[in-house]
Design an enzyme around this catalytic site. Structure first.
Site, PDB file in Angstrom:
ATOM      1  N   HIS A 278       0.840  -1.015   0.585  1.00 45.21           N
ATOM      2  CA  HIS A 278       0.182  -0.622   0.026  1.00 45.21           C
ATOM      3  C   HIS A 278       0.858   1.270  -0.110  1.00 45.21           C
ATOM      4  CE1 HIS A 278      -3.555  -2.190   0.273  1.00 45.21           C
ATOM      5  NE2 HIS A 278      -3.105  -3.417   1.577  1.00 45.21           N
TER       6      HIS A 278
ATOM      7  N   ARG B 175     -16.895   0.412  22.845  1.00 41.50           N
ATOM      8  CA  ARG B 175     -18.242   1.828  23.362  1.00 41.50           C
ATOM      9  C   ARG B 175     -19.832   0.491  22.894  1.00 41.50           C
ATOM     10  NH1 ARG B 175     -20.303   3.826  26.589  1.00 41.50           N
ATOM     11  NH2 ARG B 175     -20.914   5.997  26.403  1.00 41.50           N
TER      12      ARG B 175
ATOM     13  N   CYS C  43     -32.138   5.978  24.336  1.00 43.45           N
ATOM     14  CA  CYS C  43     -31.053   7.714  24.681  1.00 43.45           C
ATOM     15  C   CYS C  43     -30.719   8.687  23.635  1.00 43.45           C
ATOM     16  CB  CYS C  43     -29.559   7.154  25.510  1.00 43.45           C
ATOM     17  SG  CYS C  43     -29.927   5.839  26.833  1.00 43.45           S
ATOM     18  N   HIS C  44     -29.877   7.975  23.048  1.00 44.80           N
ATOM     19  CA  HIS C  44     -29.397   8.549  21.627  1.00 44.80           C
ATOM     20  C   HIS C  44     -30.607   9.409  20.727  1.00 44.80           C
ATOM     21  CE1 HIS C  44     -25.903   7.340  23.827  1.00 44.80           C
ATOM     22  NE2 HIS C  44     -26.245   6.201  23.606  1.00 44.80           N
TER      23      HIS C  44
ATOM     24  N   CYS D  49      -5.378  -9.299   5.446  1.00 41.97           N
ATOM     25  CA  CYS D  49      -4.520  -8.531   5.122  1.00 41.97           C
ATOM     26  C   CYS D  49      -3.384  -9.282   5.744  1.00 41.97           C
ATOM     27  CB  CYS D  49      -4.148  -7.415   5.422  1.00 41.97           C
ATOM     28  SG  CYS D  49      -4.003  -6.366   3.736  1.00 41.97           S
TER      29      CYS D  49
ATOM     30  N   CYS E 284     -22.285   0.502  26.773  1.00 44.35           N
ATOM     31  CA  CYS E 284     -23.757   0.740  26.328  1.00 44.35           C
ATOM     32  C   CYS E 284     -24.115  -0.059  27.043  1.00 44.35           C
ATOM     33  CB  CYS E 284     -24.030   1.506  24.859  1.00 44.35           C
ATOM     34  SG  CYS E 284     -24.156   2.999  24.820  1.00 44.35           S
TER      35      CYS E 284
ATOM     36  N   CYS F 239     -31.636   1.493  21.648  1.00 47.50           N
ATOM     37  CA  CYS F 239     -30.176   2.325  21.600  1.00 47.50           C
ATOM     38  C   CYS F 239     -31.130   3.595  21.387  1.00 47.50           C
ATOM     39  CB  CYS F 239     -29.212   2.589  19.985  1.00 47.50           C
ATOM     40  SG  CYS F 239     -28.706   0.809  20.110  1.00 47.50           S
TER      41      CYS F 239
END
Lengths: 155, 109, 294
Positions: free
Chosen positions: C113, C251, C213-214, C147, C255, C210
């Protein structure tokens, strides 16, 4: 600073009680030595019991810390920073952490300014004390309260 | 610590008498010695960077004695009065006896 | 008080909390959002805006806000300058790893690359991406491990390991400031749908999705935290709570544990689908990795 506020007296009283309790419960000499260190004793060992004046030093921290793990801290001491008149050391003391020691910053006339920034841990809402030792042997202090909030999402 | 890496941000040149700002950061967990292992219940031994020193041409400019209340990945910002050309050396001492260091030149005109 | 009575009370307390939270009665206190004009003066490095119009037809938001917007000034300041941002400790490690030979094939990433600044530009903004050979979408972590195994004949990196976080962050950084732009049609459509379903499914003892709350309560306080819109553009993120860099799936796990649900595993199809759905609904937001959050 010569006087203690009511809150400080209460804080010291609680610490003293905790110290007695810890000592009574522990037989390890290491724990005993650790338990003895309080914000007051740390301050006294830094100043050698000398009088501490208010002012000359400013400490900047957020009023409310979003997370106690990383709280920015900056301080500055008024000083010409010459060979004859400079700031030797600045100690940062925590009133509410498990241990009162935070850090001691050592300056020299080469420093140019007696100012530094870092990031610290705060276990809870508390006062942070900064005390500067000048080359003329005088001590100057300031303190600031930082509120530590309990996050909603601990994950 | 195998993966401990220092980062520094210091000017490469300055005018004589100028007060320059230096920033340093190092990757380190700063284990407090107050936490317990969740599985065994045993205290995890303290392992922190306990001393940071900034030297210029061998003379100490600024240093910090750290305790466990300094955040993980310790950050410091401080100043130096640029008097002459020379070389910075920054040294971090770990509780485990290791030291990490980094150098940076400064040209004063 | 005897122990069983105490336990009983505790259980009642939990139930009450759960009911109150799900009904939106307590804990979620309305608070004014920050002054946006002021926030703009303080944008993180390479970012031109943290607020964009949604580009998906089914978006529940009038405007999309990066998680940056909901953080305190001190936390935002940590992301403003790349030197102040502790996440860059991992970026530097990633940069070193990029050209470090590993595995039986005697190759490094750079062997194929070349210069990451050119070849990886925009790549992070398009992940997860459909992989024709695997017949499934791959996250950046999965693509890196493919890879490593196939081309480098090297061992896989663990999801939350230091080298993996360093490499994903280094690659995502090459897309910083570019809009999140994943493919969500064709073979990806089913994965977007799967993620969407997970997003709106209530789970755990607190019985929350989810969205509770969000979506329904972003900008409000949950205890002392401002809830974000839950976008993924800043990941991997340096989280003050973690005191290190962490992945999006970490994360997710946090949660789920908070709402007392049994969390899926990092790299599971569920989390991959959720990651795809978040990237889909957050299209247009600029990649901020490594961001700093609380």
């Amino acid at each position: 600073m010569n006087k203690f506020t009511r809150r400080e007296v209460l804080a010291i009283g609680t610490t003293a009680f905790a110290t007695v309790a810890t000592v009574a419960l522990s037989s390890s000499p290491f724990a005993l030595a650790e338990a003895k260190k309080t914000p007051k004793s740390l301050l006294e060992s830094f100043t050698g019991g000398k009088q501490v004046n208010e002012g000359k030093i400013t400490l900047e921290m957020p009023e409310i810390a979003e997370n106690g793990n990383t709280v920015p801290l900056s301080f500055k001491v008024e000083s010409p920073m010459t060979k004859d008149d400079y700031v030797k050391r600045v100690i940062i003391i925590s009133e509410g952490n498990p241990r009162p020691d935070v850090a001691t910053f050592n300056f020299s006339p080469l420093s140019g300014e007696a100012a530094a920034s870092s990031r610290m841990r705060l276990a809870k809402t508390q006062n942070i004390i900064a005390v500067a030792e000048l080359s003329d042997g005088t001590f100057h202090m300031t303190k600031t309260e930082v509120k530590v909030t309990i996050g909603g999402c601990g994950g | 610590m195998a993966n401990t890496k220092p980062r520094i941000k210091a000017p490469k040149s300055a005018k004589q008498g100028e007060i320059i700002t230096i920033k340093t950061l190092i990757s380190h967990v700063m284990e407090t010695g107050l936490r317990k292992d969740k599985k065994t219940g045993e205290l995890i031994p303290r392992q922190i960077i306990n001393k940071f020193t900034a030297k210029f041409d061998g003379a100490e400019v600024f240093s910090v004695n750290l305790d466990a209340a300094i955040s993980a990945n310790p950050y410091f910002q401080f100043t130096m009065k640029a008097e002459k050309s020379g070389e910075f050396e920054f040294i971090w001492q770990d509780d485990n006896g290791e030291t990490y260091s980094k150098k940076s030149p400064l040209t004063v005109s | 008080m005897n122990f069983s009575a105490f336990n009983g009370r505790l259980a009642t307390l939990y139930t009450t909390c759960a009911i109150l939270i799900s009904a939106g009665i307590v804990s979620l206190v309305s608070a004014p959002l920050f002054d946006h004009a002021k926030a703009d003066d303080n944008l993180p490095a390479d970012i031109t805006t943290i607020k964009v119009k949604p580009s998906t037809a089914d978006s529940p938001f009038k405007d999309l806000y990066s998680g940056w917007y909901f953080r305190a000034k001190e936390t935002q300041n940590l992301q403003k300058d790349d030197f102040e941002n502790p996440g860059f400790l991992w970026v530097e490690k990633g940069q070193e790893l990029w050209s470090k030979v590993d595995g039986k094939a005697g190759k490094s990433c750079a062997s194929c690359h070349q210069d990451a600044q050119k070849t990886m530009k925009g790549v992070g903004a398009q992940m997860p991406k459909w992989d024709e050979k695997a017949k499934r979408p791959l996250t950046l972590e999965q693509r890196i491990n493919t890879c490593r195994q196939e081309n480098m004949q090297a061992d896989e990196w663990k999801w939350e390991s230091d080298p993996m976080l360093s490499m994903t962050t280094f690659i995502r950084l090459q897309s910083r400031g570019m809009p999140v732009n994943i493919q969500s049609d064709g073979p990806m459509e089913a994965w977007v749908e799967k993620g969407k379903k997970l997003y709106y499914t209530r789970v755990g003892q607190l019985d929350l999705s989810c969205a509770n709350c969000h979506e329904n309560n972003y900008g409000k306080y949950i205890r002392a935290d401002h809830l974000s819109q839950g976008h993924s553009n800043g990941f991997p993120t340096y989280r003050l709570k973690w005191q290190k860099l962490g992945s999006l799936h970490r994360r997710f796990k946090g949660c789920m544990t908070n709402i007392r649900a049994t969390a899926y595993k990092r790299g599971s199809d569920e989390f991959v689908a959720l990651e795809i759905y978040l990237a889909h609904r957050g299209k247009g937001l600029q990649v901020e990795s490594p961001s700093v959050r609380n």
